[in-house]
Design a protein around this motif. Structure first.
Motif, PDB file in Angstrom:
ATOM      1  N   LEU A  74       0.865  -1.179   0.000  1.00  0.00           N
ATOM      2  CA  LEU A  74       0.000   0.000   0.000  1.00  0.00           C
ATOM      3  C   LEU A  74       0.898   1.223   0.000  1.00  0.00           C
ATOM      4  O   LEU A  74       1.596   1.500   0.972  1.00  0.00           O
ATOM      5  CB  LEU A  74      -0.937   0.036   1.206  1.00  0.00           C
ATOM      6  N   VAL A  75       0.903   1.928  -1.121  1.00  0.00           N
ATOM      7  CA  VAL A  75       1.729   3.125  -1.268  1.00  0.00           C
ATOM      8  C   VAL A  75       0.795   4.305  -1.487  1.00  0.00           C
ATOM      9  O   VAL A  75      -0.038   4.285  -2.384  1.00  0.00           O
ATOM     10  CB  VAL A  75       2.710   2.992  -2.452  1.00  0.00           C
ATOM     11  N   VAL A  76       0.930   5.315  -0.650  1.00  0.00           N
ATOM     12  CA  VAL A  76       0.144   6.543  -0.790  1.00  0.00           C
ATOM     13  C   VAL A  76       1.095   7.648  -1.222  1.00  0.00           C
ATOM     14  O   VAL A  76       2.105   7.891  -0.565  1.00  0.00           O
ATOM     15  CB  VAL A  76      -0.558   6.929   0.534  1.00  0.00           C
ATOM     16  N   VAL A  77       0.781   8.290  -2.337  1.00  0.00           N
ATOM     17  CA  VAL A  77       1.587   9.408  -2.823  1.00  0.00           C
ATOM     18  C   VAL A  77       0.827  10.686  -2.492  1.00  0.00           C
ATOM     19  O   VAL A  77      -0.228  10.964  -3.052  1.00  0.00           O
ATOM     20  CB  VAL A  77       1.850   9.295  -4.344  1.00  0.00           C
ATOM     21  N   ASP A  78       1.366  11.440  -1.530  1.00  0.00           N
ATOM     22  CA  ASP A  78       0.758  12.693  -1.092  1.00  0.00           C
ATOM     23  C   ASP A  78       1.212  13.792  -2.051  1.00  0.00           C
ATOM     24  O   ASP A  78       2.383  14.165  -2.059  1.00  0.00           O
ATOM     25  CB  ASP A  78       1.190  13.001   0.337  1.00  0.00           C
ATOM     26  N   LEU A  79       0.289  14.306  -2.849  1.00  0.00           N
ATOM     27  CA  LEU A  79       0.621  15.300  -3.875  1.00  0.00           C
ATOM     28  C   LEU A  79       0.248  16.727  -3.459  1.00  0.00           C
ATOM     29  O   LEU A  79       0.139  17.609  -4.312  1.00  0.00           O
ATOM     30  CB  LEU A  79      -0.079  14.933  -5.186  1.00  0.00           C
ATOM     31  N   SER A  80       0.105  16.962  -2.178  1.00  0.00           N
ATOM     32  CA  SER A  80      -0.317  18.282  -1.701  1.00  0.00           C
ATOM     33  C   SER A  80       0.707  19.374  -1.983  1.00  0.00           C
ATOM     34  O   SER A  80       0.345  20.545  -2.082  1.00  0.00           O
ATOM     35  CB  SER A  80      -0.631  18.239  -0.207  1.00  0.00           C
ATOM     36  N   ASP A  81       1.988  19.013  -2.135  1.00  0.00           N
ATOM     37  CA  ASP A  81       3.028  20.003  -2.397  1.00  0.00           C
ATOM     38  C   ASP A  81       3.537  19.967  -3.830  1.00  0.00           C
ATOM     39  O   ASP A  81       4.578  20.526  -4.146  1.00  0.00           O
ATOM     40  CB  ASP A  81       4.209  19.797  -1.443  1.00  0.00           C
ATOM     41  N   VAL A  82       2.800  19.291  -4.723  1.00  0.00           N
ATOM     42  CA  VAL A  82       3.219  19.193  -6.120  1.00  0.00           C
ATOM     43  C   VAL A  82       2.572  20.321  -6.916  1.00  0.00           C
ATOM     44  O   VAL A  82       1.362  20.460  -6.931  1.00  0.00           O
ATOM     45  CB  VAL A  82       2.845  17.810  -6.714  1.00  0.00           C
ATOM     46  N   ALA A 111      -4.507  14.124  -1.477  1.00  0.00           N
ATOM     47  CA  ALA A 111      -4.454  15.596  -1.465  1.00  0.00           C
ATOM     48  C   ALA A 111      -3.851  16.218  -2.723  1.00  0.00           C
ATOM     49  O   ALA A 111      -2.977  17.075  -2.636  1.00  0.00           O
ATOM     50  CB  ALA A 111      -3.696  16.064  -0.223  1.00  0.00           C
ATOM     51  N   PRO A 112      -4.309  15.822  -3.914  1.00  0.00           N
ATOM     52  CA  PRO A 112      -3.747  16.435  -5.117  1.00  0.00           C
ATOM     53  C   PRO A 112      -4.176  17.896  -5.247  1.00  0.00           C
ATOM     54  O   PRO A 112      -5.281  18.267  -4.871  1.00  0.00           O
ATOM     55  CB  PRO A 112      -4.326  15.594  -6.252  1.00  0.00           C
ATOM     56  N   THR A 113      -3.284  18.700  -5.789  1.00  0.00           N
ATOM     57  CA  THR A 113      -3.603  20.110  -6.023  1.00  0.00           C
ATOM     58  C   THR A 113      -4.562  20.210  -7.208  1.00  0.00           C
ATOM     59  O   THR A 113      -4.756  19.243  -7.948  1.00  0.00           O
ATOM     60  CB  THR A 113      -2.320  20.907  -6.329  1.00  0.00           C
ATOM     61  N   ALA A 114      -5.135  21.376  -7.411  1.00  0.00           N
ATOM     62  CA  ALA A 114      -6.078  21.586  -8.515  1.00  0.00           C
ATOM     63  C   ALA A 114      -5.422  21.324  -9.867  1.00  0.00           C
ATOM     64  O   ALA A 114      -6.026  20.726 -10.757  1.00  0.00           O
ATOM     65  CB  ALA A 114      -6.631  23.010  -8.468  1.00  0.00           C
ATOM     66  N   GLU A 133      -8.882  12.957  -0.193  1.00  0.00           N
ATOM     67  CA  GLU A 133      -8.712  14.306   0.358  1.00  0.00           C
ATOM     68  C   GLU A 133      -7.454  14.446   1.194  1.00  0.00           C
ATOM     69  O   GLU A 133      -6.873  15.522   1.265  1.00  0.00           O
ATOM     70  CB  GLU A 133      -9.932  14.683   1.208  1.00  0.00           C
ATOM     71  N   SER A 134      -7.064  13.373   1.878  1.00  0.00           N
ATOM     72  CA  SER A 134      -5.901  13.436   2.752  1.00  0.00           C
ATOM     73  C   SER A 134      -5.193  12.092   2.783  1.00  0.00           C
ATOM     74  O   SER A 134      -5.746  11.072   2.347  1.00  0.00           O
ATOM     75  CB  SER A 134      -6.326  13.807   4.176  1.00  0.00           C
ATOM     76  N   THR A 135      -3.996  12.105   3.312  1.00  0.00           N
ATOM     77  CA  THR A 135      -3.243  10.866   3.469  1.00  0.00           C
ATOM     78  C   THR A 135      -3.980   9.921   4.403  1.00  0.00           C
ATOM     79  O   THR A 135      -4.068   8.722   4.149  1.00  0.00           O
ATOM     80  CB  THR A 135      -1.836  11.174   4.019  1.00  0.00           C
ATOM     81  N   ALA A 136      -4.542  10.461   5.470  1.00  0.00           N
ATOM     82  CA  ALA A 136      -5.263   9.636   6.450  1.00  0.00           C
ATOM     83  C   ALA A 136      -6.457   8.927   5.804  1.00  0.00           C
ATOM     84  O   ALA A 136      -6.669   7.733   6.052  1.00  0.00           O
ATOM     85  CB  ALA A 136      -5.748  10.498   7.618  1.00  0.00           C
ATOM     86  N   SER A 137      -7.195   9.624   4.954  1.00  0.00           N
ATOM     87  CA  SER A 137      -8.356   8.975   4.311  1.00  0.00           C
ATOM     88  C   SER A 137      -7.909   7.925   3.294  1.00  0.00           C
ATOM     89  O   SER A 137      -8.545   6.902   3.132  1.00  0.00           O
ATOM     90  CB  SER A 137      -9.270  10.007   3.658  1.00  0.00           C
ATOM     91  N   ALA A 138      -6.780   8.154   2.633  1.00  0.00           N
ATOM     92  CA  ALA A 138      -6.259   7.155   1.695  1.00  0.00           C
ATOM     93  C   ALA A 138      -5.795   5.907   2.435  1.00  0.00           C
ATOM     94  O   ALA A 138      -5.981   4.792   1.959  1.00  0.00           O
ATOM     95  CB  ALA A 138      -5.098   7.753   0.897  1.00  0.00           C
ATOM     96  N   MET A 139      -5.226   6.078   3.611  1.00  0.00           N
ATOM     97  CA  MET A 139      -4.755   4.946   4.402  1.00  0.00           C
ATOM     98  C   MET A 139      -5.928   4.187   5.030  1.00  0.00           C
ATOM     99  O   MET A 139      -5.863   2.969   5.198  1.00  0.00           O
ATOM    100  CB  MET A 139      -3.794   5.413   5.498  1.00  0.00           C
ATOM    101  N   ALA A 140      -6.974   4.902   5.375  1.00  0.00           N
ATOM    102  CA  ALA A 140      -8.112   4.287   6.072  1.00  0.00           C
ATOM    103  C   ALA A 140      -8.992   3.449   5.149  1.00  0.00           C
ATOM    104  O   ALA A 140      -9.638   2.506   5.595  1.00  0.00           O
ATOM    105  CB  ALA A 140      -8.958   5.362   6.744  1.00  0.00           C
ATOM    106  N   ASP A 141      -9.017   3.793   3.860  1.00  0.00           N
ATOM    107  CA  ASP A 141      -9.884   3.080   2.900  1.00  0.00           C
ATOM    108  C   ASP A 141      -9.243   1.751   2.524  1.00  0.00           C
ATOM    109  O   ASP A 141      -8.369   1.673   1.678  1.00  0.00           O
ATOM    110  CB  ASP A 141     -10.084   3.934   1.659  1.00  0.00           C
TER     111      ASP A 141
END
Length: 142
Positions: A74-82, A111-114, A133-141
């Motif tokens: 399970l790999v989550v790529v957090d794109l909030s700073d991309v 958390a991908p940007t627009a 929406e967030s890393t936490a929600s991606a991990m929880a699903d």
């Protein structure tokens, strides 16, 4: 796992400068700075920053494949700073997605940007990469 380090003379948080005022690329903030086991040993989070383009997408692909080879399914790529994502970046994410699926796992986008969402939608990849929406929600699903 290897820790990605910036080129000699550059900090991990400062962009490498070209002749002009615009940065050539933003170094992917000590990639594994953002990789931390969460929920269980098989889950990791990556948080690249700046632009994911032809310059740094091969490194992203290599790191994603290394994570999957290391039994992280399970790999989550957090794109909030991309800031932006081009076709090479999409290719790296698709390679990671295929590798995790072959290993019986999942690659999730958090958390991908627009701008990133617009690129995913234009490439018709919002179903393959369900944005969370967030890393936490991606991990929880699960």
């Amino acid at each position: 796992m290897r820790v990605l380090s910036p080129p000699r003379g550059h900090s991990a948080t400062r962009p490498r400068e070209m002749e002009g005022s615009r940065p050539q690329y933003v170094w992917l903030k000590a990639y594994f700075d953002g990789v931390t086991p969460t929920i269980d040993a098989g889950a990791v989070v990556m948080q690249p920053t700046g632009r994911i383009n032809a310059v740094n997408a091969p490194k992203l692909r290599e790191d994603l494949l290394a994570l999957v080879a290391g039994a992280n399914t399970l790999v989550v790529v957090d794109l909030s700073d991309v800031e932006s994502l081009d076709s090479a970046g999409l290719g790296a994410l698709i390679a990671g997605l295929k590798a995790t699926r072959r290993a019986g796992g999942a690659l999730r986008i958090a958390a991908p940007t627009a701008k990133v969402l617009m690129v995913l939608a234009a490439a018709n990849l919002t179903t393959a990469f369900k944005p969370y929406e967030s890393t936490a929600s991606a991990m929880a699903d699960r």
